[in-house]
Write a protein that holds these residues in place. Structure first.
Motif, short mmCIF file in Angstrom:
data_model
loop_
_atom_site.label_atom_id
_atom_site.label_comp_id
_atom_site.label_asym_id
_atom_site.label_seq_id
_atom_site.Cartn_x
_atom_site.Cartn_y
_atom_site.Cartn_z
N ASP A 97 0.76 -1.17 0.04
CA ASP A 97 -0.02 -0.09 0.00
C ASP A 97 0.70 1.30 -0.19
O ASP A 97 0.95 1.67 1.01
N ALA A 98 1.17 1.70 -1.30
CA ALA A 98 2.09 3.06 -1.39
C ALA A 98 1.56 4.06 -0.86
O ALA A 98 2.06 5.01 -0.27
N ALA A 112 8.18 2.07 -4.82
CA ALA A 112 7.37 0.76 -4.85
C ALA A 112 7.82 -0.04 -5.77
O ALA A 112 8.75 0.41 -6.87
N PRO A 113 7.77 -1.23 -5.75
CA PRO A 113 8.09 -2.12 -6.91
C PRO A 113 7.53 -1.74 -8.14
O PRO A 113 6.49 -1.33 -8.43
N GLY A 114 8.54 -1.74 -9.18
CA GLY A 114 7.99 -1.14 -10.45
C GLY A 114 8.44 0.24 -10.57
O GLY A 114 8.29 0.94 -11.75
N ASP A 115 8.65 1.03 -9.51
CA ASP A 115 8.89 2.59 -9.71
C ASP A 115 10.21 2.91 -10.29
O ASP A 115 10.34 3.91 -10.85
N ALA A 116 11.16 2.16 -9.87
CA ALA A 116 12.43 2.70 -10.20
C ALA A 116 13.02 2.50 -11.76
O ALA A 116 12.36 1.46 -12.30
N GLY A 148 6.69 4.85 7.60
CA GLY A 148 6.19 4.84 6.39
C GLY A 148 6.34 3.31 6.00
O GLY A 148 5.57 2.85 5.11
N ALA A 149 7.67 2.91 6.06
CA ALA A 149 7.71 1.53 5.55
C ALA A 149 7.00 0.58 6.33
O ALA A 149 6.52 -0.30 5.48
N ARG A 150 6.42 0.61 7.47
CA ARG A 150 5.34 -0.29 8.22
C ARG A 150 4.23 0.09 7.50
O ARG A 150 3.53 -1.04 7.19
N ALA A 151 4.00 1.15 7.15
CA ALA A 151 2.65 1.39 6.38
C ALA A 151 2.36 0.69 5.17
O ALA A 151 1.28 0.63 4.46
N MET A 152 3.43 0.63 4.46
CA MET A 152 3.53 -0.12 3.20
C MET A 152 2.78 -1.47 3.19
O MET A 152 2.22 -1.99 2.40
N ALA A 153 2.75 -2.21 4.51
CA ALA A 153 2.30 -3.44 4.67
C ALA A 153 2.42 -4.46 3.47
O ALA A 153 1.54 -4.91 3.00
N MET A 154 3.80 -4.42 3.13
CA MET A 154 4.14 -5.36 2.10
C MET A 154 3.69 -6.79 2.45
O MET A 154 4.24 -7.44 3.44
#
Lengths: 777, 154
Positions: A97-98, A112-116, A148-154
């Protein structure tokens, strides 16, 4: 008619192909021939600054806390980037959840994955090892970024993986890389002579399987970068062994010209091979800095550093060696399995088996496999540290079987020439290393000391530990001549202060000091007048990475040539002031003197007259000599005490002799030897990355469970140099020396343990458990 | 809250959970003490808090109210380095130098408690500070030289 401008005389330039050995491996390179080569500093050269035990020129900064490391770079408005990493060894990201991460107060950006950009190879959606970067968050504090990293909930979905060589090469193994789990064209085979014939000719053989662990570099400054954009140009502060290689990496990944990338590195907290280029943290900092318009710092936490910052890969080496009764080697064979991680290169144990002894029949094969684990990186003497444990342990066991002194066995099979490439060494004082180290160690009288280690019968009754002393040795070869390209400039400022400029880097090895000494010596200047300016791609001439023990023999000759040219120009300028020819002049202590007179001028008196006419000398590293092999050699002797009840080994003493040609600064070089020995002791005694076979994750990603040597673990170390200036290798006479001392330490300790307990331990580190197992045999 | 660092008083307003190391580095700009592990394993962050050797990376700054703190920057007296600092230079006891601030603070404390330590006491006193470059033999010889009175410093 206007006079035609005179056509400038084109400076003579020639480009030739030469061979440079990097981390033990030969590379062909096109290089520029220098316009002149100074006469070599032979052993007879009278030098007054080179060869002295002068303290580091940057020592005051280090002891006062003023030295600025990359972790200390704090730019106004700097943001912090936190990297998210995969908890699974293989599989896929199922959700994240970016938007939630972006909504966290203080968060400025999410990758996020795919962004770079694809060229950065960041954040693929498929996972191939635990610890792989999968996303990043940047914020105005570490805490906000972590939130923020935790909020990503990967969320991740695991898949069957192969984290060991055996698993990766099993039938129907999970694919680590799409093209297969073996490197192309496996195995790598190298051979000379006829090993079958060598086996038939042998009176005595040893066949053993040796295992070496994954060793983690564990530099105390983790990987770290700070990026800041100004218009279309980016400045990167990076803790790196190669500022120009970082520049190339960033330019390529971001698709911008190299001239738009400036890389700075002044002080770094260790590299040991793991910091040879731009990596995920670099690209993350650069991308966030571009998208946010703010400076961004990205660093590895200790856990990340121990999980995904490079490692020395494990090896399994199956060795057979054989000899005649008199000790003449008749064959050496070795077959190795090396699990690299998801990436890496062929830094295997094989080559040393071909180089150390004059055995006519040698065959090695090495199979490198990709496994679902973080990729390897060069680690101080890559391949050779691993190979030495196998080869030297086998030689030591062979000596036992032959009933021969292991030192005599080595002397007997000394390789007068390079047996692999069948050409002379530029210099080789290995026999002097054997002699001098044995003498200082008291090798011949070791049995007299053996008795002192054992408790008396009475002490034993009183419960004293049952301990036994042991003595062992091992030898080392490491190809390290340095080479081109390397450039340096020397300029004499209007106040006669002197700069030596080279785009190299000081890892803590002492490059600043060594280059200052070489330049001062060649110029005839006071050392205190010379400042080494290094570590900035924007203004300094190119030099290569500080790897392969290459900096001193690569950059040193360029610095010397630059200083020689500056000296020539200075004498040209001074001659008319003194009313003589330049050939009548000599220099010392920043003074130009008319030979055989008392007339002289200080450099400052000359530059005062010159005003801002600046004297600039340029230096180039020329090619290495053809048809010789350049290597550093050494021998180490170890004394240990083994507790027979617990298997605990105490290393009491290491005596080490090494031959690295001319030693520019014996004080700093001695530190390199001691440091290499201590890392070698860690490799032999404690250090081992432990992977959970069920999950493929590192179980000891810290400095507590992954144990590097403390001050309490170190033995008495007597480390010194033998040999003389290697005027064939290059005109400074210096070869490389940072990596060699790590190579023989572990097998020397293992030999001493075997001597104490009467059984060989064939796997390092020499944990109590493994030692006890060998006693029981 | 108030802290005295290297003889200078500072008023700071830490957030809950702030570590002493971060306050020293980020707010007071004393970057000598370093982050190495964040878990009190390596010793690069070593400082003295009220005279006690302390891993500042695991020390909550809230517990340091009114404390007197010494960092590597406080060991020299102006331009005059302490005897240990001079000895570390002369004996090449710093390679990369990253652990050196912590080593120097630990060595200062060691000599304060035991001005003539033998090798075993040096090893015991210094074993909380890792050095990956392996400067340990030089650290020992530097401390011995100071114990013998070979250096006079601030």
């Amino acid at each position: 008619m206007a006079r035609k401008p005179k056509a400038p005389a084109a400076p003579a330039k020639a480009f030739i192909e030469t061979t440079v050995v990097v981390e033990g491996r030969s590379e062909k390179r096109v290089v520029e021939l220098p316009s002149f080569e100074p006469a070599a500093w032979t052993e007879a050269a009278e030098l007054s600054i080179v060869g002295t035990r002068t303290p580091r020129v940057d020592a005051n900064e280090k002891v006062t806390g003023r030295a600025r490391y990359t972790v200390d770079i704090a730019r106004p408005g700097m943001l912090i980037a936190v990297v998210l990493r995969s908890p699974v060894a293989k599989g896929a990201i199922t959700s994240f959840d970016a938007a939630a991460a972006r909504a966290v107060p203080g968060v400025f950006g999410v990758l996020a994955p795919g962004d770079a950009p694809a060229a950065t190879r960041l954040f693929p959606t498929k996972i191939s090892y635990a610890g792989q970067p999968v996303a990043a968050v940047c914020a105005d504090s570490f805490g906000a970024a972590a939130a923020g990293a935790r909020a990503m909930a990967m969320k991740f979905e695991g898949a069957p993986f192969a984290a060991t060589f055996e698993a990766a090469t099993a039938p129907n193994a999970p694919l680590v890389r799409s093209k297969g789990n073996l490197m192309e064209n496996m195995p790598i085979v190298a051979s000379r002579g006829d090993v079958e014939a060598g086996l038939k000719a042998a009176d005595v053989t040893v066949t053993r399987e040796y295992r070496t662990p994954v060793q983690l570099h564990s530099a105390l400054e983790p990987h770290v970068a700070v990026a800041e954009w100004e218009g279309d140009r980016v400045t990167i502060w990076e803790s790196t062994q190669g500022i120009f290689r970082v520049r190339e990496g960033v330019a390529e990944a971001l698709g911008i010209p190299q001239s738009k990338v400036r890389v700075i590195k002044q002080y770094m907290g260790g590299g040991f091979g793991a910091k040879n280029g731009a990596a995920a943290h670099t690209f993350i900092a650069a991308l966030f800095a571009r998208s946010t318009g703010r400076p961004v710092q990205c660093f590895n936490t200790r856990k990340a550093e121990q999980t995904d910052a490079g490692n020395r890969p494990a090896t399994t080496q199956r060795v057979t060696i054989g000899a005649k009764k008199d000790g003449t080697l008749t064959l050496i064979t070795m077959s190795a399995d090396i699990p690299l991680g998801v990436s890496g290169w062929e830094g295997g144990p094989g080559q040393m088996y071909h180089e150390l002894y004059a055995c006519p029949n040698v065959r090695t094969d090495e199979t490198f496999a990709y496994v679902n684990a973080s990729g390897m990186q060069a680690f101080r003497a890559p391949g050779y540290a691993e190979g030495a444990f196998g080869l030297e342990s086998a030689i030591n066991e062979l000596a036992t079987k032959l009933g021969m002194d292991p030192l005599a066995l080595r002397r007997k099979n000394f390789a007068k020439d390079d047996p692999r490439l069948k050409r002379p060494w530029s210099g080789n004082a290995l026999r002097e290393c054997y002699d001098e180290a044995a003498r200082r160690f008291g090798w011949a009288t070791r049995d007299d000391r053996r008795a002192t280690g054992a408790p008396t019968a009475r002490q034993r009754e009183e419960g004293a530990a049952r301990t036994r002393r042991g003595f062992g040795m091992a030898a080392q070869v490491w190809p390290t001549g340095g080479g081109p390209p390397s450039y340096a400039h020397v300029r004499i400022n209007s106040d006669a202060s002197i700069d030596v400029l080279a785009g190299t880097q000081d890892l803590g090895t002492g490059a600043r000091t060594v280059l200052s000494q070489i330049a001062a010596e060649a110029l005839g200047a006071k050392l205190s007048d010379v400042t080494a300016v290094i570590g900035d791609t924007e203004s300094l001439p190119y030099t290569g990475n500080s790897w392969g023990s290459m900096t001193t023999p690569s950059v040193g000759p360029a610095a010397r040539m630059a200083a020689e040219e500056a000296r020539r120009l200075l004498l040209e300028a001074a001659a008319p002031m003194l009313g003589v020819e330049p050939s009548d002049l000599e220099t010392k202590d920043s003074r130009v003197m008319v030979r055989d007179t008392d007339r002289s001028m200080t450099f400052a008196e000359i530059t005062e007259q010159l005003g801002n006419v600046m004297i600039i000398g340029r230096g180039t590293r020329g090619p290495n000599p053809a048809d010789v092999s350049i290597a550093t050699f050494g021998a180490q002797f170890a004394e240990v005490e083994v507790d027979l009840d617990t298997g605990i080994v105490r290393v009491l003493r290491i005596v080490a002799a090494h031959d690295a040609g001319r030693i520019i600064n014996p004080l700093l070089a001695e530190s390199q030897l001691e440091g290499g020995i201590i890392q070698g002791l860690g490799y032999g005694m404690f250090e081992e990355r432990v992977m959970d076979p069920a999950r493929g994750v590192t179980l000891n990603p810290d400095l507590h469970d992954y144990r590097i040597p403390t001050i309490a673990d170190i033995p008495t170390i007597e480390a010194f140099f033998v040999g003389e200036s290697d005027a064939i290798a290059n005109h400074t006479g210096a070869r490389g020396l940072a990596e060699p001392p790590l190579i023989p330490t572990a097998p020397a300790i293992a030999a001493a343990v075997a001597d104490a307990i009467g059984g060989f331990v064939t796997q390092i580190p020499l944990t109590p458990w493994r030692v006890l197992g060998a006693i029981d045999q | 809250m108030e802290l005295t660092v290297n003889g200078r008083k500072h008023h700071i307003s830490p957030a809950a959970g702030d570590r002493l190391l971060n306050v020293l580095r980020d707010e007071l700009h004393l970057t000598g003490a370093k982050y190495g592990c964040g878990h009190g394993e390596c010793g690069t962050c070593t400082v003295l808090v009220n005279g006690a050797l302390t891993y500042s990376c695991i020390t909550l700054v809230e517990g340091c109210e009114g404390a007197t703190i010494t960092t590597v920057e406080g060991l020299a007296d102006g331009a005059t380095m302490s005897a240990l600092q001079q000895a570390f230079v002369a004996h090449d006891a710093a390679q990369c130098g990253y652990c050196t601030p912590g080593q120097l603070v630990a060595a200062t404390k060691l000599l304060e408690q035991n001005p003539k330590p033998d090798d075993a006491a040096i090893k015991a006193g210094m074993s909380g500070n890792l050095c990956r470059c392996g400067t340990y033999p030089k650290i020992i010889s530097a401390i011995q030289a100071v114990a013998r009175g070979e250096f006079r410093g601030a």
